[in-house]
Each structure stands twice: as C-alpha cells, then as structure tokens.
Design an enzyme around this catalytic site. Structure first.
Site, PDB file in Angstrom:
ATOM      1  N   CYS A 168      -2.660  -2.165   0.855  1.00  8.57           N
ATOM      2  CA  CYS A 168      -2.650  -1.726  -0.371  1.00  8.57           C
ATOM      3  C   CYS A 168      -2.368  -0.018  -0.200  1.00  8.57           C
ATOM      4  O   CYS A 168      -3.395   0.534   0.473  1.00  8.57           O
ATOM      5  CB  CYS A 168      -3.480  -1.914  -1.070  1.00  8.57           C
ATOM      6  SG  CYS A 168      -3.399  -1.332  -2.965  1.00  8.57           S
TER       7      CYS A 168
ATOM      8  N   CYS B 182      -2.418   1.955  -2.728  1.00  8.93           N
ATOM      9  CA  CYS B 182      -3.057   2.712  -4.049  1.00  8.93           C
ATOM     10  C   CYS B 182      -4.016   4.027  -3.658  1.00  8.93           C
ATOM     11  O   CYS B 182      -4.606   3.995  -2.524  1.00  8.93           O
ATOM     12  CB  CYS B 182      -3.393   1.766  -4.988  1.00  8.93           C
ATOM     13  SG  CYS B 182      -5.279   1.157  -4.773  1.00  8.93           S
TER      14      CYS B 182
ATOM     15  N   CYS C 247      -7.388   2.751  -2.244  1.00 11.13           N
ATOM     16  CA  CYS C 247      -7.418   2.113  -0.601  1.00 11.13           C
ATOM     17  C   CYS C 247      -6.903   3.203   0.274  1.00 11.13           C
ATOM     18  O   CYS C 247      -7.455   3.173   1.599  1.00 11.13           O
ATOM     19  CB  CYS C 247      -6.277   1.122  -0.403  1.00 11.13           C
ATOM     20  SG  CYS C 247      -6.994  -0.490  -1.430  1.00 11.13           S
TER      21      CYS C 247
END
Length: 374
Positions: free
Chosen positions: A307, A309, A312
């Site tokens: 991930c 994002c 993360c």
C-alpha cells in the site's frame, strides 16, 4: 430535460459482464465502479475533508435521517447545503432516511401516508413521509438523492413483501412528484424485494415506468447470507437498465465489492472501513489485520507493504499497535485513512481488470491473496 446525473457505459468485461463507465454529476465525473465513503453526520468519522479527498474519488454519502434530527436540514440549507456546511467541494449523495427508520427505531407504525416512529435516543415521536424525505434532501442539496422506501426483512413472507413493495412504488411516485430540484439533483428509485426474484423484477419494472435517472438496490446486506445476496445481484444484472447507474446500498467489504462489480454494480457505499478502523481492524493486501494483536508489538514494517498510502509510507505496525492499545484517537484516524485508501486502490484495480477483460482472474487472485479462498 437533461438529467443532472447520467451514466456513460465505456466497456463491458468479456469475462464477467462487469461494467466500466463514467458517472457524470454536477460536481465531477467519476470512473465506475466506485466506492463512496460514508459521512453520516456531514463528516467521515475522524477525518477532515482534505483527507477524505485523498482517500476517495470525490464522491461521498451523507445521512438524511441523522442530519434531519441534528442539526436540522433547514439550518444546513442556510449554509448552502451539506457541501457548504462541511466544506466539501465535491460530489455528494444522500440516502432517504428509510433504512434508519426501520433499523434504529424499535417502535414504528407504517401507514400509506408514511412512518410514525420514535427517536432512536430520546424516544420523541417523529413522522417521515416520502414528501418529507425529499424536502429534507432538497435542503441538504446532494447531487444524488434517494426515494423513501420500506426496507423489509430479507426472509419476509411473500404477502408482506408484495404489500411493502407496492407501497414503496407508490412512495417513489409521490417522492418524484414532490422533488423541487430535478434539474440539479438526480432522484434514484430503490429496488426492493428481499430474496424474491419475481418481486424484485416487478419492483424494478414499476420503478422504470415512473422513470428515474438511476436505480439503487436496497434490502441487501441486512442479515442474509452472502450466497443469497450474490444470487439476487446475479439475477438483477441482466434486467437493470443498461444506460442508468446502478447503486448497491450499504455494501463495502472487499469481497462484496469485487463480486458486486462482477454483477454489474457501478456504485457502493458502506461504513465498514471506518467502523472497522475504530475497532482496530485494518484491510491489507493479505487479509484483515487486528492491529492490537501482540504479534505486532515489535513489528517495524508497514501495515501493508503493497500500500502506498500516507499511513503505510510513514508508520510502523509497532506504532499503530501502540496507538490502538492505548485507545488513542490518532490510531482510529490513521486506520480509517488507510482502510479507505485500500478500498480506493482496490476499486482502481477492479476498473483496470474490467477494461482488460480479466475481472474473473483478478477476483480469483485477490480472493486467494486476501484469504477468502484457500
């Protein structure tokens, strides 16, 4: 009259019949299938609008029932609608309030006129009709609004279902007649019928006669098995209008999003990603993770290696474990952000797989990796 919201079908997956398209609204055009975060009370719980922008496509849902009760739709109208109230510059959808009336209120009386019920907290006597629901939604000012419907139990008997559906159809017509802003707000009809295929078809056909710019599928994810839900969606897939958007209400687990897309659904919403986050549960590429588990205490890796994002890329599982175990609000915020980012990315992968005619292959790979199948 040109509709304020319309659907453009771009591609049909040769493997599954899933639809890739564009949903055109007054506040943006959106690739579908799309997942819409839920901002029940004019906020996506724990996030500010700029964060919601990052983890959504720019289309969210607000709740008519809750905003009617607090702070009131007339006050929100003075702010220029929900968008002005919460400072959200993008597209918005509101539900009708019907589901909350039937799910939150233990004491209610249904008549042809509408529903008399008790406030879910104060016990105050309240009344909601198709006309009142539309009036509230006109004040809230969403791009897409919903007909007021009854949501019958999935395993209700056929006679109850038929009476309920006939009433929902009459309410849909009354709501359309009461709608004051058809040039700026698209009113969707809601297809009910529980698990009865004939009644689902009957409801859809009657709503199509009234003619709405989009159709929602209600009465699913209300306690029935996944097999029953998927069977209903598979049946509706080939009889729903091809040129109108299809919205599956209240469904948002990763497996349901993929299977829903395979069955021709264009739009989804659910509180699941934010609710799970508040209970310390995160979606990851390899399944759900309970972040408070002791095994994460000394795990210095990201929540999900696949991930990209902000959460993360920034924080370790160890730190998130500490926040959740300490009941820190930041823990809820970060997990909410991640869960919504995960679903946004999942839907992007679904759209790509549809365009490449390989959604079934994607589903099999994703289910195995996520842990839905061995």
């Amino acid at each position: 009259m040109k509709q304020p919201v319309w659907y453009e079908l771009k591609h049909t997956c040769k493997q599954t019949g899933a639809r890739y398209g564009i949903l055109h609204t007054p506040h943006g055009d959106f690739e579908t299938p799309i997942f819409m975060p839920v901002g029940t009370k004019a906020n996506v719980k724990t996030l500010i609008p700029s964060e919601v922008e990052e983890v959504s496509e720019g289309l969210i849902l607000a709740n008519t029932y809750h905003l009617w009760l607090q702070p009131g739709d007339e006050l929100i109208a003075k702010h220029g609608g929900v968008r002005g109230f919460m400072k959200w510059d993008h597209a918005l959808l509101t539900d009708s309030g019907g589901f909350q009336v039937f799910s939150l209120s233990k004491i209610r009386k249904i008549t042809e006129e509408g529903v008399t019920f008790r406030h879910h907290k104060s016990g105050e006597k309240l009344f909601l009709s198709p006309e009142k629901s539309i009036e509230i939604q006109n004040n809230l000012g969403a791009d897409i609004i919903m007909s007021f419907d009854e949501c019958p139990p999935f395993h209700a008997d056929d006679k109850y279902l038929k009476d309920s559906i006939d009433r929902t159809i009459r309410w849909a017509k009354r709501g359309k007649d009461a709608h004051k802003n058809p040039d700026t707000q698209a009113l969707f009809g809601i297809v009910q019928g529980a698990g009865n295929k004939e009644l689902r078809k009957y409801c859809l056909e009657k709503l199509m006669e009234i003619d709405f710019p989009g159709y929602s599928i209600g009465g699913l994810s209300v306690g029935e098995s996944k097999e029953e839900m998927y069977e209903t969606l598979e049946y509706l897939k080939d009889i729903m209008p091809k040129d109108k958007p299809r919205y599956l209400m209240g469904v948002g687990s990763p497996d349901d999003l993929v299977v829903g897309a395979m069955n021709g659904i264009d739009m989804f919403d659910c509180v699941l990603p934010s609710r799970n986050a508040r209970h310390g549960s995160a979606f990851t590429s390899h399944g759900k993770v309970q972040v408070k588990n002791t095994s994460l205490k000394e795990d210095f890796g990201p929540l999900d290696k696949e991930c990209n994002c902000f959460v993360c890329k920034t924080y370790s599982r160890s730190y998130l474990n500490h926040l959740v175990k300490s009941d820190e609000i930041l823990g809820m915020r970060l997990l909410t952000y991640h869960n919504l980012a995960f679903l946004k990315n999942l839907m992007a992968q679904v759209r790509q797989a549809i365009q490449e005619d390989r959604l079934l292959d994607f589903k099999n790979e994703f289910f195995k990796k996520f842990g839905y199948t061995k």
